[in-house]
Motif scaffolding. Structure first.
Motif, short mmCIF file in Angstrom:
data_model
loop_
_atom_site.label_atom_id
_atom_site.label_comp_id
_atom_site.label_asym_id
_atom_site.label_seq_id
_atom_site.Cartn_x
_atom_site.Cartn_y
_atom_site.Cartn_z
N ASP A 63 -54.04 7.52 6.76
CA ASP A 63 -54.04 8.96 7.04
C ASP A 63 -53.05 9.68 6.13
OD1 ASP A 63 -55.77 8.30 9.01
OD2 ASP A 63 -54.48 8.86 10.70
N LYS A 64 -51.90 9.05 5.93
CA LYS A 64 -50.86 9.67 5.11
C LYS A 64 -51.35 9.88 3.68
CE LYS A 64 -45.97 9.15 3.91
NZ LYS A 64 -44.77 8.28 4.03
N GLU A 65 -52.10 8.93 3.17
CA GLU A 65 -52.60 9.04 1.80
C GLU A 65 -53.69 10.11 1.70
OE1 GLU A 65 -54.21 6.21 -1.86
OE2 GLU A 65 -53.66 5.31 0.07
N SER A 68 -51.85 13.36 1.61
CA SER A 68 -51.13 13.48 0.35
C SER A 68 -52.06 13.84 -0.80
CB SER A 68 -50.40 12.16 0.04
OG SER A 68 -49.78 12.21 -1.21
#
Length: 658
Positions: A63-65, A68
């Motif tokens: 999710d973070k990627e 980002s």
């Protein structure tokens, strides 16, 4: 950002849409046709496919990627036009975000529509194709730039509902969302406008924009004010709620940008005027004995009243009973004419409703109550006198602007609608919006049954009731669309005589609009609705309804715009569901009475067999074309008037909008 910069950008709203004349207008029209070409649609569909392939290849990333990678595209999105690669990458991340935050997988047509919105197009998406998610996808791309993105919805309910339903998607990408609705205090409005994405209605957005201009006082021009403040070294907080106009996505764009385009929104204050109250009551009494066709003539096409000169003189001899301000011959005749206009052209349960002793205006295009709206120049008081309700004080205008002019101020305007293609030329000329007709996700299975045309209104309502009974015996759900509150109540009476149970939705009974419409696809359900017909609410078919043929729609009147007809019949046969529709109309409906010669209608109704032959529908098409042409000319006149005011008032540093 400093207060000086905020002061500048909050009100920097010069119209970006230049009006063209003569040869320039012809060349500009060709440019519009070029933007609407088939290869443009093909381009966005290919872009959607690329985005899906990228999303499929990156299903396993965290999710973070995902977040980002979308943030890294911010600088690309600030450029116009953004590169294909950046948009495809952004859409791919949105696909992954929608799956994880909403458990929804956008269709290719939704991605293509979102991409077209981001590029400043108006996408025509069929009813039920998922416009709510499409708007959210485009708004996420726009909101990620850090510039204000306003999503304009049809009403307060949809603004609140859509912002809440899509909030998880926005939060997933670190974006804030707010909604601005009626009766919301200024501090909450400011907080909602400070969000990356703000859902609101046309009325609230324009009203807040005008109130901000008033709060900042003169000079209204942001450049002049910035220079003045810098010279005085001022750095004070201004009591404004918006943070500027940049991106706007207009849902149900045909209603906002066409139907309500020239409606002015007026910031006003009540000013007690006892003379006007008294004059309105006396005028009603003076016209009471007058007879149409004998004492005055009515032109329904142009909505004009002409009073016989002898009657004018006779009435003026009684002017002494009026307050002094209305004893002038010209003002007296204006007062009498306004009273007759209220009597002849403004009808209860068609143009207005009476609620708790107050006159409330009805939107003729949607059938909804228009809260806090009044007619101007004494007309509202004339209608109140006609209905024997309390005469309210007139409004004194402080600031005003038409919706047409307001939306031309957005540097980046886009929109969606289920029915915009008929107005593609007007949308291009006035708003510089090219319309793209997005294909449906699944083939439409709706059947269009032959039209039935009757010589009288009574025969029409009987036919509607008979068809309703036949379908009800088969347990098929039925939606009956009417033009006015009055017509919906007439249908209800005919159905009641046949012992049929039904739900009715009109301006007098709109509290449970979404709930009523959402159940309209259940077995054996009969729903009567004015033009509002629950726009924005899905009609899902109940168990076993598909096998019976789906939802059937009966349209009981042809409207001034074919778009409104398409909106109604588009309630059936959504998302590949079966459905059907039929028009059951009368040659004496309002459209034909207003735009066709009365002698022609009498000849047709009196000599031809009943029901009338199908070729009569061409008369309706003729009347519809005349109505649409008149409405378009009115909008063009308002546009020219706005341009003239700007050109002339610019020398004095004033604004025609405030």
């Amino acid at each position: 950002m400093s207060n000086f910069q905020l002061d500048y950008w909050r009100l920097k709203a010069s119209e970006k849409c230049k009006s063209y004349q003569g040869l320039d207008a012809f060349i500009f029209s060709l440019h519009g046709k070029y933007k609407r070409r088939k290869s443009s649609l093909k381009y966005f569909l290919e872009l959607a496919k690329k985005a899906q392939h990228i999303a499929e290849r990156n299903e396993s990333i965290t999710d973070k990627e995902v977040v980002s990678r979308l943030k890294n595209l911010r600088l690309h999105f600030l450029k116009f036009p953004a590169t294909d690669k950046a948009v495809a990458e952004g859409l791919a991340m949105l696909v992954l975000g929608a799956k994880r935050a909403l458990q929804l997988s956008p269709y290719p047509v939704q991605l293509a529509s979102a991409a077209s919105l981001f590029h400043g197009y108006l996408a025509e998406m069929a009813t039920g194709e998922g416009k709510t998610l499409t708007v959210a996808l485009a708004a996420t791309l726009m909101g990620s730039t850090g510039r204000p993105c306003h999503v304009i919805t049809a009403n307060d309910y949809l603004a609140s509902r859509d912002s809440q339903e899509m909030e998880a998607l926005f939060r997933f990408f670190g974006l804030s969302v707010g909604s601005v609705t009626g009766h919301m205090p200024a501090n909450e409005r400011e907080k909602s406008y400070a969000a990356h994405i703000t859902y609101t209605t046309p009325k609230e957005a324009l009203a807040d924009f005008l109130r901000d201009r008033i709060a900042l006082s003169t000079p209204y021009d942001p450049t002049r004010r910035l220079i003045r403040n810098l010279a005085k070294r001022q750095n004070r907080h201004q009591s404004v709620v918006m943070r500027g106009l940049h991106f706007a996505i207009v849902d149900e764009a045909d209603s906002v940008l066409i139907d309500e385009a020239v409606t002015p929104l007026i910031i006003s204050q009540r000013v007690r005027n006892k003379d006007l109250e008294s004059a309105s009551i006396h005028a009603k009494k003076l016209i009471a004995p007058l007879k149409r066709g004998q004492d005055y003539q009515v032109d329904f096409k142009f909505r004009e009243i002409s009073i016989v000169s002898q009657i004018n003189d006779r009435l003026f001899s009684k002017a002494s009973i009026l307050p002094a301000a209305w004893r002038n011959r010209e003002r007296f005749h204006d007062l009498i004419r306004t009273a007759l206009i209220a009597r002849e052209f403004y009808l209860k349960d068609v143009h207005y409703a009476i609620n708790e002793g107050k006159i409330e205006l009805i939107d003729e295009f949607t059938g909804r109550i228009m809260e806090h709206r009044t007619w101007q120049q004494g007309l509202h008081q004339a209608v109140e006198a006609k209905e024997n309700v309390e005469i309210t004080p007139p409004n004194e205008s402080i600031a005003s602007m038409s919706f047409q002019r307001f939306f031309r101020c957005y540097p980046n305007l886009s929109g969606l609608s289920g029915t915009a293609y008929e107005s593609k030329e007007e949308l291009w000329q006035i708003y510089h919006l090219a319309v793209l007709k997005i294909p449906t996700h699944r083939p439409a299975l709706r059947k269009r049954y032959p039209d039935q045309i009757f010589a009288s209104q009574n025969d029409k309502w009987k036919a509607v009731a008979c068809e309703a009974k036949k379908l009800h015996q088969k347990d098929r759900p039925l939606l009956i669309g009417t033009r006015s509150v009055q017509s919906s109540e007439l249908v209800a009476k005919h159905l009641s005589k046949m012992g049929l149970q039904f739900e009715i939705l009109n301006a007098l009974r709109q509290e449970d609009e979404a709930q009523i419409i959402s159940k309209a696809g259940q077995l054996g359900r009969i729903t009567i609705a004015t033009n509002m017909a629950g726009r924005g609410t899905d009609i899902k078919l109940g168990h076993g309804v598909r096998e019976l043929g789906g939802l059937h729609v009966i349209a009981t009147e042809i409207h001034e715009s074919s778009r409104i007809d398409r909106q109604l019949i588009g309630r059936s046969g959504r998302q590949g569901d079966p459905g059907s529709a039929r028009f059951i109309v009368s040659i004496n409906d309002e459209l034909t009475l207003r735009f066709l010669p009365l002698s022609l209608l009498k000849a047709v109704g009196g000599t031809l067999p009943k029901p009338l032959p199908s070729w009569i529908i061409h008369l309706f098409a003729w009347a519809q074309w005349m109505a649409s042409s008149m409405a378009f000319k009115t909008r063009k006149r308002v546009l020219k008037h706005d341009t003239w005011l700007d050109e002339n008032l610019s020398f004095s540093g004033k604004s025609s909008a405030v």
